[in-house]
Design an enzyme around this catalytic site. Structure first.
Site, PDB file in Angstrom:
ATOM      1  N   HIS A   1      49.688  29.451  30.079  1.00 33.78           N
ATOM      2  CA  HIS A   1      49.719  30.716  30.807  1.00 33.78           C
ATOM      3  C   HIS A   1      51.095  30.907  31.433  1.00 33.78           C
ATOM      4  O   HIS A   1      51.565  30.061  32.202  1.00 33.78           O
ATOM      5  CB  HIS A   1      48.619  30.753  31.870  1.00 33.78           C
ATOM      6  CG  HIS A   1      47.253  30.882  31.269  1.00 33.78           C
ATOM      7  ND1 HIS A   1      46.172  30.158  31.707  1.00 33.78           N
ATOM      8  CD2 HIS A   1      46.810  31.644  30.239  1.00 33.78           C
ATOM      9  CE1 HIS A   1      45.111  30.482  30.972  1.00 33.78           C
ATOM     10  NE2 HIS A   1      45.473  31.377  30.074  1.00 33.78           N
TER      11      HIS A   1
ATOM     12  N   GLU B   1      52.147  30.554  35.335  1.00 40.31           N
ATOM     13  CA  GLU B   1      51.831  29.319  36.056  1.00 40.31           C
ATOM     14  C   GLU B   1      53.018  28.370  35.996  1.00 40.31           C
ATOM     15  O   GLU B   1      52.974  27.310  35.386  1.00 40.31           O
ATOM     16  CB  GLU B   1      50.540  28.718  35.467  1.00 40.31           C
ATOM     17  CG  GLU B   1      49.361  29.674  35.632  1.00 40.31           C
ATOM     18  CD  GLU B   1      48.147  29.344  34.755  1.00 40.31           C
ATOM     19  OE1 GLU B   1      48.086  28.253  34.167  1.00 40.31           O
ATOM     20  OE2 GLU B   1      47.244  30.210  34.678  1.00 40.31           O
TER      21      GLU B   1
ATOM     22  N   ARG C   1      50.640  36.677  31.928  1.00 38.15           N
ATOM     23  CA  ARG C   1      49.787  35.519  31.675  1.00 38.15           C
ATOM     24  C   ARG C   1      49.728  35.132  30.194  1.00 38.15           C
ATOM     25  O   ARG C   1      49.712  33.966  29.835  1.00 38.15           O
ATOM     26  CB  ARG C   1      48.377  35.883  32.174  1.00 38.15           C
ATOM     27  CG  ARG C   1      47.252  34.981  31.721  1.00 38.15           C
ATOM     28  CD  ARG C   1      45.930  35.569  32.224  1.00 38.15           C
ATOM     29  NE  ARG C   1      44.779  34.907  31.642  1.00 38.15           N
ATOM     30  CZ  ARG C   1      44.210  33.820  32.143  1.00 38.15           C
ATOM     31  NH1 ARG C   1      44.719  33.257  33.211  1.00 38.15           N
ATOM     32  NH2 ARG C   1      43.152  33.289  31.577  1.00 38.15           N
TER      33      ARG C   1
ATOM     34  N   HIS D   1      47.585  23.553  33.999  1.00 37.31           N
ATOM     35  CA  HIS D   1      47.570  24.952  34.460  1.00 37.31           C
ATOM     36  C   HIS D   1      47.762  24.991  35.971  1.00 37.31           C
ATOM     37  O   HIS D   1      47.868  23.977  36.635  1.00 37.31           O
ATOM     38  CB  HIS D   1      46.201  25.581  34.164  1.00 37.31           C
ATOM     39  CG  HIS D   1      45.944  25.872  32.726  1.00 37.31           C
ATOM     40  ND1 HIS D   1      45.857  27.134  32.230  1.00 37.31           N
ATOM     41  CD2 HIS D   1      45.731  25.046  31.670  1.00 37.31           C
ATOM     42  CE1 HIS D   1      45.604  27.102  30.938  1.00 37.31           C
ATOM     43  NE2 HIS D   1      45.519  25.838  30.564  1.00 37.31           N
TER      44      HIS D   1
ATOM     45  N   GLU E   1      44.173  22.014  36.958  1.00 35.71           N
ATOM     46  CA  GLU E   1      44.612  23.216  37.675  1.00 35.71           C
ATOM     47  C   GLU E   1      45.358  22.716  38.898  1.00 35.71           C
ATOM     48  O   GLU E   1      44.753  22.218  39.847  1.00 35.71           O
ATOM     49  CB  GLU E   1      43.419  24.074  38.113  1.00 35.71           C
ATOM     50  CG  GLU E   1      42.573  24.627  36.983  1.00 35.71           C
ATOM     51  CD  GLU E   1      43.229  25.777  36.228  1.00 35.71           C
ATOM     52  OE1 GLU E   1      44.287  26.273  36.680  1.00 35.71           O
ATOM     53  OE2 GLU E   1      42.694  26.172  35.187  1.00 35.71           O
TER      54      GLU E   1
HETATM   55  N1  ARG Z   1      44.894  28.639  35.118  1.00 32.26           N
HETATM   56  C1  ARG Z   1      43.603  29.214  35.111  1.00 32.26           C
HETATM   57  C2  ARG Z   1      43.505  30.336  34.158  1.00 32.26           C
HETATM   58  O1  ARG Z   1      44.446  31.053  34.038  1.00 32.26           O
HETATM   59  C3  ARG Z   1      43.198  29.659  36.448  1.00 32.26           C
HETATM   60  C4  ARG Z   1      41.991  28.930  36.843  1.00 32.26           C
HETATM   61  C5  ARG Z   1      41.286  29.366  38.062  1.00 32.26           C
HETATM   62  N2  ARG Z   1      42.089  29.746  39.146  1.00 32.26           N
HETATM   63  C6  ARG Z   1      42.363  31.014  39.377  1.00 32.26           C
HETATM   64  N3  ARG Z   1      43.154  31.307  40.337  1.00 32.26           N
HETATM   65  N4  ARG Z   1      41.816  31.978  38.677  1.00 32.26           N
HETATM   66  O2  ARG Z   1      42.508  30.517  33.517  1.00 32.26           O
HETATM   67 ZN    ZN Z   2      45.989  28.947  33.315  1.00 33.54          ZN
END
Ligand code: ARG
Ligand code: ZN
Length: 453
Positions: free
Chosen positions: A185, A188, A243, A313, A387
């Site tokens: 992603h 990140e 993303r 992530h 994460e």
């Molecule tokens: N890196 C994860 C994704 O993009 C995020 C996981 C949950 N955390 C979040 N802030 N949504 O799927």
């Molecule tokens: Zn992610």
């Protein structure tokens, strides 16, 4: 500044020949809400979908739950409206980030000087644009040629070359493999920062650290520092919060597939969108994206040797086990949990950072097509998603002063997992080639053989 309908662009740095139009987030705020009732959940789902608010946690409106954290980015133009609306519905909220753009500006490096690129001068406590990461890869293999090789993995949709690094101690015996990828992603940024940190630490310490030298006798480390290169570049140059990758869809009317929804693990079944403008668009089919295919092909080819698949992530502070697409646990889930818990507790020992451990669908949300699930399904026994920091205070825009502590604590967790895997598959231990220990192990062997007979 020019005002386009709904979006504010500003002229980026006026560097000759480098005129960039970068999406600005001035005055945008990130809200933290914990809905208390089902009515509140419904109202918030409605609010998010009608105002097209950017959900940071969870990923999809249908995953908003009472009693669970909700993080939403609200564009500056809607901040007052949303606040009034929440007040009116007696939903309490906290502003996590009062100005998203200000926070973003703080994590940009002040100056780019050439000394940042040489290996001794490479600054691991900053975020690096892709160009520098490419140079870093070249440098690191040049100056550690006895251990590191750089390999071609494939091409991105925008035709950039993907490389991974292989850390491998020369040896006669066949070894097993630990895989780690970062930067699926784009936004990140702490993730690629960790992959680089990891490589640096291994190279710096493998001679002096007996744990690292032990597992390097049995295991090769494959590290892909940035999986989603196009997206990463886009997040630097155009939109810090991008993303997905950059594949065009519907004649270029929308862009990007969520690469972590694009793998062949119950593809398209849950926690995804079929709308290409969604953040969780799963692509036109399993492995429709060249980045996904490149990774999947290499892993498929080496799968019988890969013992562990780690994908990094942010954010939320989790170590996640398979699966995301079903709540059915994998056959080795107890062991997976045990190892992850051990890793999380070692991690916490460093700075007190608390991680949750568990199956993705049970402790986070359901999603299909993740690389972690796919890796486990094709037979890689230890498969985890990390994460990293934080818990939402800064979310995707983790300040640079947290790069070092985040990487240090994560290093401990990751090496804990690697050591476990090493000891499980190579219980005899590493061959120590000092004469003393050789003598000792010979003695022990004689003794053991004798007692056994
Ligand atoms: N890196 C994860 C994704 O993009 C995020 C996981 C949950 N955390 C979040 N802030 N949504 O799927
Ligand atoms: Zn992610």
């Amino acid at each position: 500044m020019w005002l386009f309908p709904g979006i504010i662009f500003s002229l980026g740095m006026l560097i000759p020949g480098k005129l960039s139009l970068k999406l600005q987030y001035d005055g945008d705020q990130v809200f933290h809400i914990v809905p208390e009732t089902f009515q509140q959940v419904q109202h918030l789902q409605h609010l998010c979908s009608t105002l097209l608010l950017d959900l940071w946690k969870p990923q999809l409106p249908e995953d908003i739950r009472a009693g669970e954290d909700l993080h939403i980015r609200v564009p500056a133009s809607l901040v007052q409206e949303v606040k009034d609306n929440l007040d009116h519905h007696m939903i309490s909220y906290k502003v996590l980030i009062p100005d998203v753009q200000e926070l973003m500006d703080q994590s940009m490096p002040k100056e780019r000087s050439s000394h940042r690129q040489v290996p001794e001068g490479y600054v691991y406590t900053q975020y690096h644009p892709m160009e520098e990461i490419y140079q870093w890869m070249t440098q690191i293999q040049k100056s550690n040629s006895e251990l590191v090789t750089q390999h071609y993995l494939g091409k991105t949709i925008e035709n950039r070359t993907m490389y991974y690094l292989q850390i491998s101690q020369p040896s006669e015996k066949t070894k097993k493999i630990i895989w780690m990828d970062c930067g699926i992603h784009a936004r990140e940024w702490i993730s690629p920062a960790f992959c680089q940190w990891f490589v640096k630490e291994i190279l710096q310490n493998y001679k002096s650290d007996p744990k690292i030298s032990r597992f390097l006798q049995n295991l090769d480390l494959y590290v892909l520092p940035v999986l989603n290169i196009d997206g990463y570049i886009y997040s630097w140059e155009k939109d810090r919060l991008w993303r997905k990758n950059r594949s065009p869809h519907m004649n270029g009317t929308c862009y990007g597939t969520d690469l972590n929804r694009n793998f062949n693990s119950s593809w398209g079944s849950v926690g995804v969108s079929y709308n290409c403008s969604s953040e969780t668009f799963c692509g036109s089919g399993p492995e429709s994206e060249p980045e996904t295919r490149a990774v999947a092909q290499l892993i498929e080819r080496k799968k019988s040797d890969i013992l562990c698949y780690l994908t990094i992530h942010s954010y939320g502070q989790y170590i996640l086990t398979p699966y995301g697409f079903t709540t059915e646990p994998p056959s080795n889930s107890e062991e997976l949990m045990h190892v992850a818990e051990k890793a999380a507790s070692v991690l916490m020992g460093k700075y007190g950072t608390s991680y949750k451990v568990g199956s993705t669908s049970l402790i986070l949300y359901s999603n299909s097509g993740s690389s972690r699930d796919w890796a486990h399904m094709i037979g890689i026994p230890f498969s985890y998603t990390f994460e990293l920091r934080d818990n939402g205070t800064y979310g995707f825009v983790l300040p640079i002063d947290q790069i070092q502590p985040t990487c240090e604590e994560t290093m401990l967790a990751v090496t804990t997992i690697i050591e476990y895997v090493d000891q499980k598959y190579f219980p005899g231990g590493a061959v120590m080639l000092t004469s003393g220990s050789l003598g000792l192990s010979l003695c022990l062997n004689v003794l053991l053989t004798w007692t056994a007979s």
